[in-house]
Motif scaffolding. Sequence first.
Motif, short mmCIF file in Angstrom:
data_model
loop_
_atom_site.label_atom_id
_atom_site.label_comp_id
_atom_site.label_asym_id
_atom_site.label_seq_id
_atom_site.Cartn_x
_atom_site.Cartn_y
_atom_site.Cartn_z
N TYR A 59 0.82 -1.22 0.00
CA TYR A 59 0.00 0.00 0.00
C TYR A 59 0.85 1.27 0.00
O TYR A 59 0.32 2.37 -0.04
CB TYR A 59 -0.92 0.01 1.23
CG TYR A 59 -1.70 -1.27 1.40
CD1 TYR A 59 -2.79 -1.54 0.57
CD2 TYR A 59 -1.34 -2.20 2.36
CE1 TYR A 59 -3.50 -2.73 0.72
CE2 TYR A 59 -2.04 -3.38 2.52
CZ TYR A 59 -3.12 -3.64 1.69
OH TYR A 59 -3.82 -4.81 1.83
N ASN A 60 2.17 1.10 0.10
CA ASN A 60 3.09 2.23 0.13
C ASN A 60 2.79 3.14 1.31
O ASN A 60 2.88 4.37 1.22
CB ASN A 60 3.00 3.03 -1.19
CG ASN A 60 4.22 3.90 -1.40
OD1 ASN A 60 5.32 3.53 -1.02
ND2 ASN A 60 4.02 5.05 -2.01
N LEU A 61 2.42 2.54 2.44
CA LEU A 61 2.08 3.29 3.64
C LEU A 61 3.04 2.92 4.77
O LEU A 61 3.51 1.78 4.86
CB LEU A 61 0.65 3.00 4.08
CG LEU A 61 -0.47 3.48 3.17
CD1 LEU A 61 -1.82 2.94 3.66
CD2 LEU A 61 -0.49 5.00 3.11
N VAL A 62 3.31 3.89 5.62
CA VAL A 62 4.14 3.65 6.80
C VAL A 62 3.25 3.10 7.91
O VAL A 62 2.18 3.61 8.18
CB VAL A 62 4.80 4.97 7.27
CG1 VAL A 62 5.43 4.79 8.64
CG2 VAL A 62 5.84 5.42 6.26
N ARG A 63 3.73 2.05 8.55
CA ARG A 63 3.00 1.46 9.67
C ARG A 63 3.50 2.07 10.98
O ARG A 63 4.70 2.12 11.22
CB ARG A 63 3.19 -0.06 9.69
CG ARG A 63 2.74 -0.74 8.42
CD ARG A 63 3.18 -2.18 8.41
NE ARG A 63 2.60 -2.94 9.51
CZ ARG A 63 3.05 -4.12 9.91
NH1 ARG A 63 4.10 -4.66 9.33
NH2 ARG A 63 2.44 -4.76 10.90
N PRO A 64 2.61 2.51 11.84
CA PRO A 64 3.05 3.14 13.09
C PRO A 64 3.54 2.13 14.11
O PRO A 64 2.95 1.06 14.28
CB PRO A 64 1.77 3.84 13.58
CG PRO A 64 0.66 2.98 13.06
CD PRO A 64 1.13 2.49 11.72
N ASP A 65 4.63 2.46 14.80
CA ASP A 65 5.08 1.68 15.95
C ASP A 65 4.58 2.30 17.24
O ASP A 65 4.41 1.59 18.23
CB ASP A 65 6.61 1.65 16.01
CG ASP A 65 7.22 0.90 14.85
OD1 ASP A 65 6.53 0.07 14.24
OD2 ASP A 65 8.40 1.16 14.55
N PHE A 66 4.40 3.62 17.22
CA PHE A 66 4.10 4.42 18.41
C PHE A 66 5.18 4.13 19.46
O PHE A 66 6.36 4.20 19.13
CB PHE A 66 2.68 4.15 18.91
CG PHE A 66 2.19 5.15 19.91
CD1 PHE A 66 2.42 6.51 19.72
CD2 PHE A 66 1.52 4.75 21.06
CE1 PHE A 66 1.97 7.45 20.65
CE2 PHE A 66 1.08 5.68 21.98
CZ PHE A 66 1.30 7.01 21.77
N VAL A 67 4.83 3.79 20.70
CA VAL A 67 5.85 3.60 21.74
C VAL A 67 6.34 2.16 21.81
O VAL A 67 7.11 1.80 22.71
CB VAL A 67 5.31 4.02 23.12
CG1 VAL A 67 5.05 5.51 23.16
CG2 VAL A 67 4.04 3.24 23.46
N PHE A 68 5.92 1.32 20.86
CA PHE A 68 6.30 -0.10 20.87
C PHE A 68 7.31 -0.39 19.75
O PHE A 68 7.50 0.41 18.86
CB PHE A 68 5.07 -0.97 20.75
CG PHE A 68 4.07 -0.72 21.85
CD1 PHE A 68 4.28 -1.25 23.11
CD2 PHE A 68 2.96 0.07 21.63
CE1 PHE A 68 3.39 -1.01 24.14
CE2 PHE A 68 2.06 0.32 22.66
CZ PHE A 68 2.27 -0.22 23.92
N TYR A 69 7.93 -1.57 19.82
CA TYR A 69 9.04 -1.81 18.89
C TYR A 69 8.58 -2.26 17.52
O TYR A 69 9.40 -2.32 16.60
CB TYR A 69 10.07 -2.77 19.48
CG TYR A 69 9.64 -4.20 19.70
CD1 TYR A 69 9.50 -5.08 18.65
CD2 TYR A 69 9.43 -4.68 20.99
CE1 TYR A 69 9.14 -6.40 18.86
CE2 TYR A 69 9.06 -5.99 21.21
CZ TYR A 69 8.92 -6.85 20.14
OH TYR A 69 8.56 -8.15 20.35
#
Length: 378
Positions: free
Chosen positions: A146-156
């Motif tokens: 999808y050419n999208l960045v996946r969020p990690d937020f405060v997790f690894y």
Amino acid sequence: MLSGGQLFINRPILLSVLAILAITYAKGSLLKFKRINSLFFIVLVITIEWILRIDDHIFMPILIRYLNFFSAVIILVIYLNSPGGILLFRKDLYIILFWISLGAIINFIIANFFSSVFYTINTTDGSSINSLFYIFNYHESVANQYNLVRPDFVFYEPGVLQIYINIFLYLSLFIYNNKKNSLIALISVFFTLSTTGIIITLIILIFFYFKFIIKNNSKFKIFNIIILGLLIIPFFYLLSQNIGDKLNGEAIGSSIAREYDFYTGLEIIKQYPILGIGFDHARYISLSGVNYYSDTLLTGDSIEDRPSSNGLINLFYSIGIFLGSLYLFLLYRQKLLPDKILIFIIMLLSLFGESLVFTPFFLLFVCSSSVIFRLNNQ
């Protein structure tokens, strides 16, 4: 943060801080609390099992695991001795997970549309991530078709983030009946683009469908069924796309790596079925080099020093089949949240994809099965 937090955090230091704060806040309640005898039995069994494993007396790994366990026990005792009891735990968890879910959405938006504000930092495992204020994080620029960045937020990684979002979804639907927060959770888990997360979300929605909507005799029953069906459709589509991508697309490396972790760990379990190999990561690396799954497309560089990503396999090769089975039994009997079967499925699927089995959050649920308390502890 100790149960899947970013890898630039020093775990022993943070764990020590947690233990000190928990003991300070408990103010002696641990000594007064008389309903944790079974917990001491579990500690005794693990200690004896460790002593019998004469070739594994490495101090630091076992100390860290005991601190994890001890922190979970202290936190549990604090809530059981509080006026709100278990209801207060659910309320606090709900509040924390709300901000985690909302943070995931914000992380996704910033990372995909304002990526220039992020800077690169190094983690303790030698890799690097893109971070903003050490709160909003992502570790790859393009993660999928999808050419999208996946969020990690405060997790690894997003695979950890989805665990907490899905628990928030469960709380919103089953405990607090909050439609707005349920929608926030659905959007958040969708943005993680996690295959495991999507499967868990679908299971939660199906459970909700049969538990509430089917039994609902109101005039809005048909309307609710239609709404739920419309919500499920995009998740089924995303799931099919993710599975296809992992089998034949750009993400095929992920499925190959998880297959390697599963079969390599299985070989170690076969050799050490009773006592396991202990908690020393170096020993797993050493044994995985001897017992590695040969029918894999991973290269030698990918295999070298590779930790296991499978929490359930990690459980059994660390403490053996007997104690591993006891752990799962206690996890199923947890008393922190109702709907034991659904919670167990959520935990089981989450641990299958993430090696978090001996972290305080999951141990908190395991320990809760070994105490007796009233619903509100009053």
